[in-house]
Structures are given as C-alpha cells and as structure tokens.
Write an enzyme that holds these catalytic residues in place. Structure first.
Site, PDB file in Angstrom:
ATOM      1  N   GLU A  44     -33.085  11.341 -22.840  1.00 26.73           N
ATOM      2  CA  GLU A  44     -32.352  11.901 -21.705  1.00 26.73           C
ATOM      3  C   GLU A  44     -30.841  11.793 -21.940  1.00 26.73           C
ATOM      4  OE1 GLU A  44     -32.065  11.120 -16.854  1.00 26.73           O
ATOM      5  OE2 GLU A  44     -32.824   9.566 -18.189  1.00 26.73           O
ATOM      6  N   LYS A 126     -32.450  18.402 -14.163  1.00 25.22           N
ATOM      7  CA  LYS A 126     -33.106  17.392 -13.337  1.00 25.22           C
ATOM      8  C   LYS A 126     -32.908  17.741 -11.862  1.00 25.22           C
ATOM      9  CE  LYS A 126     -33.358  12.332 -12.917  1.00 25.22           C
ATOM     10  NZ  LYS A 126     -32.768  11.053 -13.391  1.00 25.22           N
ATOM     11  N   CYS A 160     -36.830  11.223 -16.742  1.00 24.51           N
ATOM     12  CA  CYS A 160     -36.740   9.922 -16.080  1.00 24.51           C
ATOM     13  C   CYS A 160     -37.559   9.861 -14.785  1.00 24.51           C
ATOM     14  CB  CYS A 160     -35.275   9.596 -15.836  1.00 24.51           C
ATOM     15  SG  CYS A 160     -34.915   7.844 -15.599  1.00 24.51           S
TER      16      CYS A 160
END
Length: 349
Positions: A44, A126, A160
């Site tokens: 990430e 995200k 995540c």
C-alpha cells in the site's frame, strides 16, 4: 487447469523520493520476471512512501511533512506510471502497486493494476481512509469495487482496512475474483497489526474461495530513526506489523511468509486454480451458498466528478425550449399595440 507463479514483495521505499522508489520497484519487476514470476504485488502506497508522520503527529504539526508527501506523490498518467508500465511489459508480468496519487492539491491512496502488456487495466482509490489517514487522503468512489481480467486471471484489489468492510469484499466476490490483491503499510502499530492482517487475509481467502496475495512494506532501522527524528514520534509506533504472504482458497499459507524481522524479500508461490474449484464445490459464497432473494448488495459504481455534461438528448431539448421561448416572445411583441413614439413617427411621416 491454470497455474500462475505469484510474488508478494516486501521492500522499503526510497524514503522521501518518488523517483528513487519507482526505480527500485522497476528493478524488482525485472528481477522477478526473469525468475519466472507472472504476477508481482507491492504494498500500500509504497510510492513514494506511506504517510507514517500522520500516525505520530498532530494535525498542526504535520504541515511540512504533508507538503513534502504532496510534492513527491504520483500523477496518473505520468512519467512514473510510464516507467512501471514499461517494466511490466518488458518483464511480461502483471503488476499491482499502491501509490500516493496527486490530483491538484489532494492526495489519494490508489492501487494501480498493470497487465503483462503494460496496459493500465485498473486505477482505483481507497474508498475510506482510516483514522489518521483522513488528514492526508481524499475518499475514493465505488468505480474500483470490481475485478479485472488480466493475463494471469481475474483480479480484485483492496487496501488495508477496506478488508474490514464486508460489503466492499463481497462486491469483489460477486465479481468472481480469482486472485485477490491485498495491500497494507507494514512497519506500523506493532506485531498485533501483523496478527490482524493474517486473520483478515485468511478469512477473505476462505470466504471468497480465491487466492490472496498480500504485500506489506518494510522500514529499515535507519529509515525508522530518520522518521522519528523528523516527526518526534516514538519508534514503537512505526515498528512491527509486517506480514507479506500468499494464501490459498483453503486458507493455507503458501511460500515463505515475510515478517518484520525478515527484512526485504519476496514471498513466491504457485497458484493452482484447481484449488478454487475444490473450495467452491463445497462453499461458493456467491453461488450455491448464497441467498440473493434474501440478501443482496446495491453498489454505486459511477466515478465521481466535479462537473457533469448534460446528455445530448437533454441539450437538444433545452435548445428546443429556448427556440420555442424566443418564438413566443416574438409572437407576443407582434400582438402588442404600437408604442406612442412609434405613432408619432408615423404621423410625422
């Protein structure tokens, strides 16, 4: 049945350098491609680096660090994405990587997926930054909640703690992902973070019936100290939390898992797609084990935009209404009696 060689890379960024980190990523791609790897997954926001400062600094303290990250973040497309695209094409591998994406004065946590021919097949953001990250990143939209076909199979991606959103994960399950790309920052929170990552990715593999390829980044002791000196934050806050691994559809770890004490390296394993059928024969969460008439998911997959053009049909209708309004005004003017000064001019003539 399809068999794919995949690698999850655990490496450090070149701290504070987008150019340096991109070059390091390309070196990994070439090396692993030469070793016969067909899919390479990085962590990430590896490029240029994860915003560790936001975890240890108060908002009013992080201005210089935030601006530095903004300067080093990646525009899409750019010379940086072109380099990664070329490396993927030259090595003949599919590449998934996390970046800090800059759009104007905003940074997004983005995941890029390059096919083996170098084409960018997915660019997603995200959907909700986590906790401290909300001071750094903007929010993504639902357009990336889907799987994409690549040379190595159908790939879905999440970053995540998006994995703690069961509906986001279900969107990818329902889109029939065969390989799930998972990315976490690493060198954060402590070993409890690594334990949580392991539980999360194993559960998704079992529930989705797919392979999970998970990458976390890693900070060297020198980089950790550098960040501590720059931010005044404690060392323990940016330690541990690394768990780079590949999981089978049956929840089994494949290859050599990398942890915080492993340093840099790659977890490499063969993904035998026959294991997907083996798992889903017993439990297919979006097939015979689902009850869509009772439970279903509504997703808005439209890309967000700040401006919206009217459809041609609407524009045509608006033009017709304007023309009609002008005609009506002209008709009404013809029906009005002549104004006084008009009559005076006529009399004089």
């Amino acid at each position: 049945m399809t068999k794919v060689v995949a690698a999850a890379v655990q490496c450090s960024p070149v701290l504070y350098s987008c150019d340096g980190t991109v070059d390091k990523v390309c070196s990994w791609i070439h090396k692993l491609g030469a070793d016969g790897v067909e899919l390479v997954v990085f962590a990430e926001t590896l490029i240029p680096y994860y915003p560790y400062f936001s975890f240890v600094q108060a908002p009013y303290e992080m201005a210089s660090q935030h601006l530095q990250l903004l300067r080093e973040s990646v525009e899409v497309p750019s010379c940086h994405t072109d380099k990664i695209s070329k490396a993927a094409k030259d090595a003949g591998v599919v590449v998934s990587i996390g970046i800090n994406e800059r759009v104007g004065g905003t940074i997004y946590n983005a995941q890029l997926l390059f096919d083996a021919d170098g084409s960018l097949v997915q660019h997603r953001r995200k959907i909700t930054p986590t906790y401290h990250e909300r001071m750094v990143w903007g929010q993504g939209d639902g357009s990336g909640l889907c799987a994409k076909n690549t040379k190595v199979g159908r790939i879905g991606s999440l970053a995540c703690w998006e994995h703690y959103n069961p509906l986001a994960r279900y969107a990818l399950m329902a889109d029939r992902e065969q390989i799930h790309v998972s990315m976490f920052p690493g060198s954060l929170v402590g070993e409890i973070f690594a334990e949580q990552i392991e539980a999360t990715i194993k559960h998704h593999a079992l529930e989705s019936g797919c392979f999970v390829v998970n990458a976390t980044s890693w900070l060297s002791p020198e980089q950790q100290q550098h960040i501590c000196n720059d931010t005044g934050g404690p060392l323990k806050a940016i330690s541990g939390g690394c768990f780079t691994a590949i999981v089978s559809p049956e929840g089994k770890l494949l290859g050599d898992t990398l942890r915080s004490d492993s340093g840099e390296g790659a977890c490499i394993a063969e993904l035998d797609f026959a294991l997907i059928d083996k798992r889903k024969r017993m439990m297919d969460s979006v097939g015979h084990y689902s009850r869509p008439e009772l439970l279903s998911l509504l997703i808005d997959k439209k890309s967000t935009a700040h401006t919206h053009a009217m459809p041609p049909s609407v524009e045509l209708l608006a033009d017709e209404e304007k023309t009609s309004d002008v005609s009506k005004v002209k008709s009404r003017k013809d029906e009005l009696p002549a104004q006084p000064h008009h009559r005076e001019l006529q009399a004089h003539a």
